[in-house]
Design a protein around this motif. Structure first.
Motif, short mmCIF file in Angstrom:
data_model
loop_
_atom_site.label_atom_id
_atom_site.label_comp_id
_atom_site.label_asym_id
_atom_site.label_seq_id
_atom_site.Cartn_x
_atom_site.Cartn_y
_atom_site.Cartn_z
N SER A 49 0.83 -1.22 0.00
CA SER A 49 0.00 0.00 0.00
C SER A 49 0.85 1.26 0.00
N ASN A 50 1.88 1.27 0.84
CA ASN A 50 2.73 2.46 0.96
C ASN A 50 4.06 2.06 1.61
N VAL A 51 5.08 1.91 0.79
CA VAL A 51 6.38 1.43 1.28
C VAL A 51 6.96 2.38 2.32
N LYS A 52 6.89 3.68 2.07
CA LYS A 52 7.47 4.66 2.99
C LYS A 52 6.76 4.63 4.34
N ALA A 53 5.42 4.54 4.29
CA ALA A 53 4.66 4.49 5.54
C ALA A 53 4.98 3.21 6.31
N ALA A 54 5.11 2.10 5.59
CA ALA A 54 5.44 0.84 6.24
C ALA A 54 6.81 0.91 6.90
N HIS A 55 7.76 1.51 6.21
CA HIS A 55 9.12 1.65 6.76
C HIS A 55 9.12 2.52 8.00
N MET A 56 8.37 3.61 7.96
CA MET A 56 8.33 4.52 9.11
C MET A 56 7.55 3.93 10.27
N ALA A 57 6.69 2.94 9.97
CA ALA A 57 5.95 2.26 11.04
C ALA A 57 6.77 1.16 11.70
N GLY A 58 8.01 0.98 11.24
CA GLY A 58 8.91 0.01 11.87
C GLY A 58 8.96 -1.34 11.18
N ILE A 59 8.36 -1.45 10.01
CA ILE A 59 8.38 -2.71 9.28
C ILE A 59 9.70 -2.83 8.52
N ASN A 60 10.34 -3.97 8.66
CA ASN A 60 11.59 -4.23 7.94
C ASN A 60 11.23 -4.64 6.50
N VAL A 61 11.14 -3.66 5.64
CA VAL A 61 10.67 -3.88 4.27
C VAL A 61 11.58 -4.84 3.52
N GLY A 62 12.89 -4.66 3.66
CA GLY A 62 13.85 -5.48 2.93
C GLY A 62 13.71 -6.95 3.23
N TRP A 63 13.71 -7.31 4.52
CA TRP A 63 13.65 -8.72 4.87
C TRP A 63 12.27 -9.31 4.61
N ASN A 64 11.23 -8.51 4.69
CA ASN A 64 9.90 -9.02 4.33
C ASN A 64 9.83 -9.35 2.85
N ARG A 65 10.49 -8.53 2.04
CA ARG A 65 10.55 -8.85 0.61
C ARG A 65 11.35 -10.12 0.37
N VAL A 66 12.47 -10.27 1.09
CA VAL A 66 13.25 -11.50 0.96
C VAL A 66 12.37 -12.71 1.31
N SER A 67 11.57 -12.55 2.35
CA SER A 67 10.76 -13.69 2.82
C SER A 67 9.70 -14.11 1.80
N VAL A 68 9.06 -13.15 1.13
CA VAL A 68 8.00 -13.54 0.18
C VAL A 68 8.58 -14.25 -1.04
N PHE A 69 9.76 -13.82 -1.49
CA PHE A 69 10.39 -14.51 -2.61
C PHE A 69 10.88 -15.89 -2.19
N THR A 70 11.33 -16.01 -0.94
CA THR A 70 11.77 -17.31 -0.43
C THR A 70 10.60 -18.27 -0.32
N ILE A 71 9.49 -17.79 0.22
CA ILE A 71 8.28 -18.62 0.32
C ILE A 71 7.79 -19.03 -1.06
N THR A 72 7.87 -18.11 -2.01
CA THR A 72 7.47 -18.43 -3.38
C THR A 72 8.36 -19.52 -3.96
N GLY A 73 9.66 -19.46 -3.68
CA GLY A 73 10.56 -20.53 -4.11
C GLY A 73 10.18 -21.87 -3.50
N LEU A 74 9.81 -21.85 -2.21
CA LEU A 74 9.36 -23.07 -1.54
C LEU A 74 8.11 -23.62 -2.22
N LEU A 75 7.17 -22.74 -2.54
CA LEU A 75 5.94 -23.16 -3.22
C LEU A 75 6.23 -23.74 -4.60
N CYS A 76 7.22 -23.16 -5.29
CA CYS A 76 7.64 -23.73 -6.58
C CYS A 76 8.23 -25.12 -6.38
N GLY A 77 8.95 -25.32 -5.28
CA GLY A 77 9.48 -26.64 -4.95
C GLY A 77 8.35 -27.64 -4.71
#
Length: 344
Positions: A213-241
């Motif tokens: 919805s809003n990357v900047k707002a998420a970042h300022m709310a304390g969400i670790n945007v980078g690692w959350n992005r890493v996690s969704v691609f990792t989960i997607t790789g698992l689902l491909c497996g």
């Protein structure tokens, strides 16, 4: 900023018929299929679920990524790469458990590599996954083609799982039924239930919507945007497996050149038909189930009316364009009439 995220969540949770349009699209397509097929049986209906299983599992991974505002063009290549090497592993070891674990591990690793490039090294998702799409498939083709034929079980360009009790066990599982439904279809539905729960009832799911919805707002709310992005691609790789395991169980063979080809486009189409916004942050994961089934039914309608196979993808592409137009223009039309009503 936290209030802004909460406001976004409230808007997303509000009920409207438009949010569940994917159900009406599915029903309309099913009725059309019922009419044109002339002799639809229970087996024909359950085959819709069976043929949707692999794409459906991958589509949920694609949906998670799109919700965060990114995209993954490598899912089909991950599927093909994992299935190709897993076929080789099975033929060497003749071990079902080891083959399954290998699929899950390799899929997760390939997804993690995508996630690191995008989430930590800030590469554009489109470019990064376009590159890995080419790399993963090319690696599978190069290394698997260099293996001895007795290990690959090769027949032409297709690698086969070598005949034996364990191969029959996997094949019977992939083509068997559970409670009257295809086994792989049941796995797809179970994975769907888990991911729908995560998206609606966990902090992790809410963070994904907030990022989209809003990357900047998420970042300022304390969400670790980078690692959350890493996690969704990792989960997607698992689902491909998981999808690779299902593919081997259903087919018993794999072609490194074609297995999973264009599956990234099919997954995107399923997500769009499921009414998840391509801009991120909007949609319901429930829609991915209906979007996947709808896309499979479109395939079956085209086959039932005996359209020339050379024009199939053009028809699917036009349907996808219409779906995106409806998704984009629908809210604008709604806002236009709402403003007219207020003005009057």
């Amino acid at each position: 900023m936290a209030n802004q995220i909460k406001t976004t969540e409230k808007k997303r949770s509000g009920f409207s018929i438009g949010q569940y349009m994917f159900i009406f699209i599915f029903l309309a397509l099913f009725i059309v299929y019922y009419v044109v097929s002339t002799s639809l049986t229970w087996t024909g209906i359950t085959n819709i679920l069976r043929h949707s299983a692999v794409i459906g599992v991958i589509s949920f991974g694609m949906g998670m990524i799109i919700i965060t505002g990114d995209i993954d063009l490598s899912v089909g290549s991950i599927l093909g790469c994992v299935a190709s090497f897993a076929c080789w592993v099975f033929n060497i070891t003749d071990n079902v458990l080891l083959t399954v674990l290998f699929c899950l591990a390799l899929g997760t690793v390939l997804g993690f590599l995508n996630g690191m490039m995008i989430g930590k090294f800030k590469l554009p998702a489109f470019i990064a996954t376009l590159a890995t799409q080419l790399i993963y498939r090319s690696v599978a083709q190069y290394f698997c083609n260099g293996l001895p034929n007795e290990i690959k079980g090769v027949a032409g360009n297709t690698f086969k799982m070598i005949q034996g009790p364990n191969r029959d066990l996997m094949y019977n599982f992939g083509n068997g039924k559970l409670l009257g439904l295809p086994t792989c279809g049941v796995i797809f539905l179970l994975i769907a239930v888990v991911l729908i729960y995560i998206s609606t009832s966990t902090k992790y799911g809410k963070r994904l919507f907030a990022i989209g919805s809003n990357v900047k707002a998420a970042h300022m709310a304390g969400i670790n945007v980078g690692w959350n992005r890493v996690s969704v691609f990792t989960i997607t790789g698992l689902l491909c497996g998981i999808g690779a395991v299902m593919w081997l169980c259903m087919q018993g063979n794999v072609d490194p050149s074609t297995t999973g080809a264009s599956y990234e486009m099919y997954a995107i189409a399923a997500v769009v038909l499921g009414n998840i916004s391509m801009s991120g942050g909007k949609g319901k994961f429930l829609g991915i189930i209906f979007g996947t089934l709808s896309y499979t039914i479109i395939d079956k309608i085209i086959a039932a009316v005996k359209v020339d196979s050379l024009i199939n993808n053009a028809i699917k592409g036009m349907i996808l364009i219409v779906a995106i137009i409806i998704q984009t223009c629908g809210p604008q039309i709604k806002n236009y009439f709402a403003s007219k009503k207020k003005a009057s």
